[in-house]
Enzyme design. Structure first.
Site, short mmCIF file in Angstrom:
data_model
loop_
_atom_site.label_atom_id
_atom_site.label_comp_id
_atom_site.label_asym_id
_atom_site.label_seq_id
_atom_site.Cartn_x
_atom_site.Cartn_y
_atom_site.Cartn_z
N GLU A 1 42.59 -20.99 62.17
CA GLU A 1 41.74 -19.81 62.30
C GLU A 1 42.56 -18.54 62.03
O GLU A 1 43.71 -18.43 62.44
CB GLU A 1 41.13 -19.75 63.70
CG GLU A 1 40.13 -20.87 63.95
CD GLU A 1 39.41 -20.72 65.28
OE1 GLU A 1 39.88 -19.93 66.12
OE2 GLU A 1 38.38 -21.39 65.47
N SER B 1 34.29 -20.69 57.37
CA SER B 1 33.92 -21.91 58.09
C SER B 1 33.06 -22.81 57.19
O SER B 1 33.55 -23.31 56.18
CB SER B 1 33.20 -21.53 59.39
OG SER B 1 33.04 -22.64 60.21
#
Length: 243
Positions: A196, A124
Site C-alpha cells: 500500500e 486496487s
C-alpha cells in the site's frame, strides 16, 4: 508502446485521507489533464454516484464524470482521448468490476483506448484488471464474470495491497502462501506484489515501481513471485524487462 498507465496499490496509505498519498503520483501522471472519466463499477456497498462524489472530493482540481451516467459507455471510452480525458478506475470488488466491464462490452474498447495512449489511472481493483487476469486478486468472488481474463496491459499478474504480516494466532494461509499456489500452477507467469502506498507506472515503454508514501518503512516495497522464487523490489526499480 504508447500506454500511459498508473497502477496504484491502494487508495489510502495508513490513516491518511482518501487518495491523499496518491495525489502527487496522479497529477504527475496526468500532466495538464483534469477531466476524469471515472469507472465506478468496483463499488458494491455504495452507489456509483456516491463513489464519484468521493473521488471528486479527494481530487477537487479535477472534473470527475462517472461512466455509468452515459447512455453509451463504449462511445465515452472511445472518445476519451479526443475529449482530453483520462480513464480512472477505482477500487472495490475486482470480480464485480470485471463482470461489469464485460456486461457493458467495455473490455476491448478500454484495451484499444489505453493502447492508443489515453491516460489511465487505477487503484486496487482498478490496478488488478491491468494484468493478464484477476486470478491473484485478494477479493471474494461475489459474482462470476464471463472470464477472469482482464485488460492485459502488462503481461503478468498483480497483487495490490500486498502484505507479509501474519497476525499472531491466525492459522489461515498467508499472502505468500496464496501467491505460491498460483505460481506453482503457473510457474512461468510473474506476479508483482506491491505494498500500500506504492504504484507501478508504465509510460514510454518503461515500467517502474513508484512510491507515494510520506515516510519509508524498514521493508521492501514489493516483490516479484516467479515459480518458487520471491525477489524483493524497492521504489525506483526498473521492471521494464517484465514487459
Amino acid at each position: 508502446m504508447t500506454a500511459h498507465v498508473l497502477m496504484l496499490s491502494s487508495s489510502r496509505q495508513g490513516s491518511e485521507p482518501y487518495l491523499e498519498h496518491a495525489r502527487a503520483l496522479i497529477f504527475a501522471h496526468l500532466g495538464d489533464i483534469r477531466d476524469l472519466l471515472f469507472v465506478p463499477y468496483a463499488a458494491v456497498t455504495q452507489s456509483y454516484d456516491a463513489y464519484v462524489e468521493a473521488v471528486a472530493t479527494a481530487l477537487p482540481e479535477c472534473n470527475v464524470t462517472g461512466l455509468h451516467t452515459f447512455d453509451d459507455p463504449v462511445s465515452a471510452i472511445n472518445n476519451a482521448k479526443k475529449n482530453n480525458q483520462a480513464i480512472v478506475v477505482g477500487g472495490g470488488n475486482t470480480f464485480h468490476l470485471l463482470s461489469s466491464l464485460y456486461s457493458n462490452a467495455l473490455i476491448v474498447p478500454m484495451k484499444h483506448a489505453i493502447a492508443d495512449g489515453t491516460p489511465y489511472v487505477g487503484w486496487s481493483a482498478g490496478s488488478n484488471i491491468c494484468g493478464q487476469s484477476i486470478r491473484t486478486t485478494n477479493d471474494m468472488p461475489i459474482i462470476e464474470p464471463p472470464s477472469f481474463d482482464a485488460l492485459d496491459i502488462v503481461p503478468f499478474q498483480l497483487n495490490p495491497h500486498y502484505t507479509d504480516y501474519q497476525p499472531p494466532g491466525h492459522n489461515g494461509e498467508t499472502r505468500d502462501q496464496r501467491l505460491a499456489e498460483f505460481t506453482t500452477l503457473n510457474p512461468t507467469t510473474p506476479v508483482v506484489a506491491i505494498r500500500e502506498g506504492t504504484a507501478l507506472k508504465l509510460s514510454g515503454g518503461t515500467l517502474t515501481l513508484e512510491d507515494g508514501r510520506s515516510h519509508k518503512k524498514d521493508e521492501h516495497d514489493g516483490f516479484i513471485f516467479v515459480g518458487d522464487e520471491k525477489k524483493p523490489l524497492n521504489a525506483g526499480a526498473d521492471l521494464t524487462h517484465l514487459i
